[in-house]
Design a protein around this motif. Structure first.
Motif, short mmCIF file in Angstrom:
data_model
loop_
_atom_site.label_atom_id
_atom_site.label_comp_id
_atom_site.label_asym_id
_atom_site.label_seq_id
_atom_site.Cartn_x
_atom_site.Cartn_y
_atom_site.Cartn_z
N LEU A 34 -2.38 -12.24 33.57
CA LEU A 34 -2.57 -12.01 32.15
C LEU A 34 -1.19 -11.78 31.54
O LEU A 34 -0.55 -10.77 31.81
CB LEU A 34 -3.47 -10.80 31.88
CG LEU A 34 -3.75 -10.52 30.41
CD1 LEU A 34 -4.62 -11.62 29.81
CD2 LEU A 34 -4.42 -9.16 30.24
N GLN A 35 -0.76 -12.75 30.76
CA GLN A 35 0.50 -12.61 30.06
C GLN A 35 0.24 -12.03 28.68
O GLN A 35 -0.60 -12.55 27.94
CB GLN A 35 1.20 -13.96 29.93
CG GLN A 35 2.53 -13.89 29.20
CD GLN A 35 3.21 -15.24 29.07
OE1 GLN A 35 2.81 -16.22 29.71
NE2 GLN A 35 4.22 -15.31 28.23
N MET A 36 0.97 -10.98 28.35
CA MET A 36 0.77 -10.28 27.09
C MET A 36 2.08 -10.27 26.32
O MET A 36 3.11 -9.81 26.83
CB MET A 36 0.30 -8.85 27.36
CG MET A 36 -0.99 -8.79 28.17
SD MET A 36 -1.52 -7.12 28.56
CE MET A 36 -0.35 -6.69 29.85
N ASN A 37 2.03 -10.79 25.11
CA ASN A 37 3.21 -10.87 24.26
C ASN A 37 3.03 -10.01 23.02
O ASN A 37 1.92 -9.63 22.66
CB ASN A 37 3.45 -12.33 23.85
CG ASN A 37 3.72 -13.24 25.03
OD1 ASN A 37 4.36 -12.85 26.00
ND2 ASN A 37 3.23 -14.47 24.94
N SER A 38 4.15 -9.74 22.38
CA SER A 38 4.14 -8.96 21.13
C SER A 38 3.28 -7.71 21.29
O SER A 38 2.41 -7.41 20.46
CB SER A 38 3.63 -9.82 19.98
OG SER A 38 4.43 -10.97 19.80
N LEU A 39 3.52 -6.99 22.34
CA LEU A 39 2.68 -5.83 22.65
C LEU A 39 2.82 -4.74 21.58
O LEU A 39 3.89 -4.54 20.99
CB LEU A 39 3.03 -5.28 24.02
CG LEU A 39 2.45 -6.12 25.17
CD1 LEU A 39 3.16 -5.80 26.47
CD2 LEU A 39 0.95 -5.87 25.32
N GLU A 40 1.71 -4.07 21.38
CA GLU A 40 1.61 -3.01 20.39
C GLU A 40 1.19 -1.72 21.08
O GLU A 40 0.53 -1.77 22.13
CB GLU A 40 0.58 -3.40 19.33
CG GLU A 40 0.86 -4.73 18.66
CD GLU A 40 -0.33 -5.26 17.87
OE1 GLU A 40 -1.42 -4.65 17.94
OE2 GLU A 40 -0.17 -6.29 17.18
#
Length: 122
Positions: free
Chosen positions: A81-87
């Motif tokens: 699971l690639q997660m970008n622009s994490l918040e």
């Protein structure tokens, strides 16, 4: 016995990226649909991504589809699971799960990993 082991969690700054992995053992990996779920303290478990057995269809909730990408490598029995622009709101324990059935039926995910913590700092 089917076992799922996640890795790759950690601390990341807001706006950053992180990829978590899950390796499956015990049965033929290609027979499983795979999903990622997350649960934050005080919140319901959330279904964040899924990929079907052939690997040619993916699911994301609308709120995450532009930032999260699920993929699978059958040669390594691993789902990512690639997660970008994490918040900061993405802070949660991320668990992978395997389903021998229909990939969009959350009740069909009967094998679970222990989870990996992802913390996003502001």
């Amino acid at each position: 016995q089917v076992q799922l082991v996640e890795s790759g969690g950690g601390l990341v700054q807001a706006g950053g990226s992180l990829t978590v992995s899950c390796t499956v053992s015990g049965q033929s990996f290609s027979h499983f649909a795979l999903g990622w779920f997350r649960r934050a303290p005080g919140k319901e478990r959330e279904f964040v991504a899924a990929i079907n057995q052939p690997g040619d269809a993916r699911y994301y909730p609308d709120s995450l589809k532009d930032r999260f990408t699920i993929s699978r490598d059958n040669t390594k029995s691993t789902v990512y699971l690639q997660m970008n622009s994490l918040e900061p709101e993405d802070t949660s324990v991320y668990c992978c799960a395997a389903s021998p059935g229909f990939w969009l039926n959350t009740n069909s995910y009967i094998y679970w990993g222990q989870g990996t913590q992802v913390t996003v700092s502001s």
